[in-house]
Scaffold this motif. Structure first.
Motif, PDB file in Angstrom:
ATOM      1  N   GLY A  24       1.499  -0.655  -0.128  1.00 37.25           N
ATOM      2  CA  GLY A  24       0.254   0.228  -0.274  1.00 37.25           C
ATOM      3  C   GLY A  24       0.961   1.063   0.329  1.00 37.25           C
ATOM      4  N   THR A  25       0.304   2.493   0.223  1.00 35.89           N
ATOM      5  CA  THR A  25       0.848   3.894  -0.102  1.00 35.89           C
ATOM      6  C   THR A  25       0.655   4.516   1.602  1.00 35.89           C
ATOM      7  N   ASP A  26       1.552   5.311   1.617  1.00 45.47           N
ATOM      8  CA  ASP A  26       0.695   5.942   3.175  1.00 45.47           C
ATOM      9  C   ASP A  26       1.389   7.795   2.599  1.00 45.47           C
ATOM     10  N   THR A  27       1.186   8.641   3.007  1.00 44.90           N
ATOM     11  CA  THR A  27       1.851   9.378   2.353  1.00 44.90           C
ATOM     12  C   THR A  27       1.777  10.992   4.020  1.00 44.90           C
ATOM     13  N   THR A  28       2.405  12.371   4.432  1.00 45.11           N
ATOM     14  CA  THR A  28       2.946  12.746   6.014  1.00 45.11           C
ATOM     15  C   THR A  28       2.982  13.764   4.817  1.00 45.11           C
ATOM     16  N   GLN A  29       3.363  14.630   5.937  1.00 44.07           N
ATOM     17  CA  GLN A  29       4.226  16.346   5.600  1.00 44.07           C
ATOM     18  C   GLN A  29       4.762  16.443   6.392  1.00 44.07           C
ATOM     19  N   PHE A  30       6.036  17.395   6.260  1.00 39.59           N
ATOM     20  CA  PHE A  30       6.981  17.541   7.164  1.00 39.59           C
ATOM     21  C   PHE A  30       7.046  19.166   6.755  1.00 39.59           C
ATOM     22  N   GLN A  31       7.100  19.532   7.045  1.00 42.95           N
ATOM     23  CA  GLN A  31       7.971  21.798   7.016  1.00 42.95           C
ATOM     24  C   GLN A  31      10.022  21.695   7.248  1.00 42.95           C
ATOM     25  N   VAL A  32       9.758  23.136   6.572  1.00 38.97           N
ATOM     26  CA  VAL A  32      11.329  23.058   6.655  1.00 38.97           C
ATOM     27  C   VAL A  32      11.372  24.763   7.294  1.00 38.97           C
ATOM     28  N   LYS A  33      12.660  24.599   8.151  1.00 41.28           N
ATOM     29  CA  LYS A  33      12.019  25.454   9.136  1.00 41.28           C
ATOM     30  C   LYS A  33      13.548  26.601   9.413  1.00 41.28           C
ATOM     31  N   ILE A  34      13.385  28.051   9.235  1.00 42.97           N
ATOM     32  CA  ILE A  34      14.439  28.378   9.495  1.00 42.97           C
ATOM     33  C   ILE A  34      14.081  30.005  10.912  1.00 42.97           C
ATOM     34  N   THR A  35      14.493  30.593  11.647  1.00 47.59           N
ATOM     35  CA  THR A  35      14.888  31.539  12.507  1.00 47.59           C
ATOM     36  C   THR A  35      15.396  32.382  11.879  1.00 47.59           C
ATOM     37  N   VAL A  36      15.194  33.359  11.792  1.00 46.85           N
ATOM     38  CA  VAL A  36      16.229  34.562  11.006  1.00 46.85           C
ATOM     39  C   VAL A  36      15.782  35.917  12.442  1.00 46.85           C
ATOM     40  N   ASN A  37      17.225  36.203  12.789  1.00 47.14           N
ATOM     41  CA  ASN A  37      17.449  37.445  13.801  1.00 47.14           C
ATOM     42  C   ASN A  37      17.663  38.142  13.487  1.00 47.14           C
ATOM     43  N   GLU A  38      17.313  39.551  14.089  1.00 46.55           N
ATOM     44  CA  GLU A  38      17.464  41.112  13.834  1.00 46.55           C
ATOM     45  C   GLU A  38      19.280  40.606  13.625  1.00 46.55           C
ATOM     46  N   SER A  39      19.781  41.273  12.766  1.00 48.11           N
ATOM     47  CA  SER A  39      21.232  41.798  13.552  1.00 48.11           C
ATOM     48  C   SER A  39      21.896  43.064  13.179  1.00 48.11           C
ATOM     49  N   CYS A  40      22.638  43.685  13.399  1.00 50.25           N
ATOM     50  CA  CYS A  40      22.868  44.845  13.041  1.00 50.25           C
ATOM     51  C   CYS A  40      24.873  44.596  13.453  1.00 50.25           C
ATOM     52  N   LYS A  41      25.596  44.720  12.287  1.00 48.45           N
ATOM     53  CA  LYS A  41      27.398  44.653  12.780  1.00 48.45           C
ATOM     54  C   LYS A  41      27.596  45.643  11.743  1.00 48.45           C
ATOM     55  N   PHE A  42      28.786  46.150  12.637  1.00 45.53           N
ATOM     56  CA  PHE A  42      29.735  47.068  12.162  1.00 45.53           C
ATOM     57  C   PHE A  42      30.368  46.332  10.736  1.00 45.53           C
ATOM     58  N   THR A  43      31.520  46.428   9.709  1.00 39.81           N
ATOM     59  CA  THR A  43      31.543  45.713   9.352  1.00 39.81           C
ATOM     60  C   THR A  43      32.892  46.627   8.870  1.00 39.81           C
ATOM     61  N   SER A  44      33.211  48.091   8.715  1.00 37.20           N
ATOM     62  CA  SER A  44      34.716  48.705   8.544  1.00 37.20           C
ATOM     63  C   SER A  44      34.193  50.265   9.275  1.00 37.20           C
ATOM     64  N   LYS A  45      35.242  51.162   9.090  1.00 29.58           N
ATOM     65  CA  LYS A  45      35.494  52.802   9.459  1.00 29.58           C
ATOM     66  C   LYS A  45      36.150  52.996   8.812  1.00 29.58           C
ATOM     67  N   ASP A  46      36.138  54.460   8.624  1.00 23.21           N
ATOM     68  CA  ASP A  46      36.932  55.195   8.471  1.00 23.21           C
ATOM     69  C   ASP A  46      37.136  56.277   9.027  1.00 23.21           C
ATOM     70  N   ASP A  47      38.246  57.018   9.611  1.00 22.64           N
ATOM     71  CA  ASP A  47      38.440  58.119  10.922  1.00 22.64           C
ATOM     72  C   ASP A  47      38.404  59.094  10.310  1.00 22.64           C
ATOM     73  N   VAL A  48      37.496  59.935  11.166  1.00 20.89           N
ATOM     74  CA  VAL A  48      36.895  61.897  10.911  1.00 20.89           C
ATOM     75  C   VAL A  48      39.008  62.258  10.988  1.00 20.89           C
ATOM     76  N   GLU A  49      39.321  62.411   9.665  1.00 18.22           N
ATOM     77  CA  GLU A  49      40.879  62.938  10.290  1.00 18.22           C
ATOM     78  C   GLU A  49      40.560  64.202  10.079  1.00 18.22           C
ATOM     79  N   PHE A  50      40.645  65.795   9.924  1.00 19.56           N
ATOM     80  CA  PHE A  50      40.397  66.834   9.467  1.00 19.56           C
ATOM     81  C   PHE A  50      42.228  67.247   9.034  1.00 19.56           C
ATOM     82  N   ASN A  51      42.395  68.282   8.101  1.00 17.36           N
ATOM     83  CA  ASN A  51      43.375  68.757   7.372  1.00 17.36           C
ATOM     84  C   ASN A  51      43.941  69.121   8.487  1.00 17.36           C
TER      85      ASN A  51
END
Length: 156
Positions: A24-51
């Motif tokens: 015979g046959t049988d079927t079922t279902q399942f889910q594919v899941k992920i949680t994406v968390n909010e995030s913020c990361k500094f990736t680089s910086k350039d200094d403030v340099e006066f003349n």
């Protein structure tokens, strides 16, 4: 002999019929899941340099640096900047200071510090955040190199 052959044929059909009903046959279902968390990361910086300036002149009294930041898509964030507001002479024995202010805009009208925060929304990609600066006082101080350390903090 005919009876044996006939019995064999009947037995074969009986087993085939039972086997067909057992598979015979049988079927079922399942889910594919992920949680994406909010995030913020500094990736680089350039200094403030006066003349470089001559004493008591304000030639080159503005400067610009930048922060680069990546935040998840549609994540609201705020950036605070914390410095002393005065660059100190690096020779260690001088008490001279050169005051400055940081701004959020090129016109240098909206100050940027720990109470005046820059508010934006993440786009999921690296974002360039300009940091504008302006000397805020007298440069008639001892000659030397002046510096202040500013801490950038992102809250999301």
């Amino acid at each position: 002999m005919k009876k044996i052959i006939l019995s064999s044929v009947i037995a074969t059909f009986a087993f085939s019929s039972i086997a067909a009903h057992a598979a015979g046959t049988d079927t079922t279902q399942f889910q594919v899941k992920i949680t994406v968390n909010e995030s913020c990361k500094f990736t680089s910086k350039d200094d403030v340099e006066f003349n470089a300036v001559d004493r008591s002149t304000k030639i080159g009294s503005t400067a610009k640096g930048q922060l680069n930041l990546t935040c998840t898509l549609n994540t609201p964030y705020k950036i605070a900047l914390a410095g002393t507001g005065a660059m100190s002479n690096t020779n260690g024995t001088s008490a001279s200071k050169v005051p400055y202010k940081l701004y959020q805009d090129a016109a240098r009208t909206t100050e940027w510090d720990t109470t005046n925060l820059l508010s934006k929304t993440g786009n999921g990609k690296d974002q360039t955040i300009p940091v504008y600066a302006k000397l805020a006082g007298d440069t008639n101080v001892e000659a030397g190199n002046y510096v202040d350390t500013v801490v950038a903090t992102v809250t999301y």
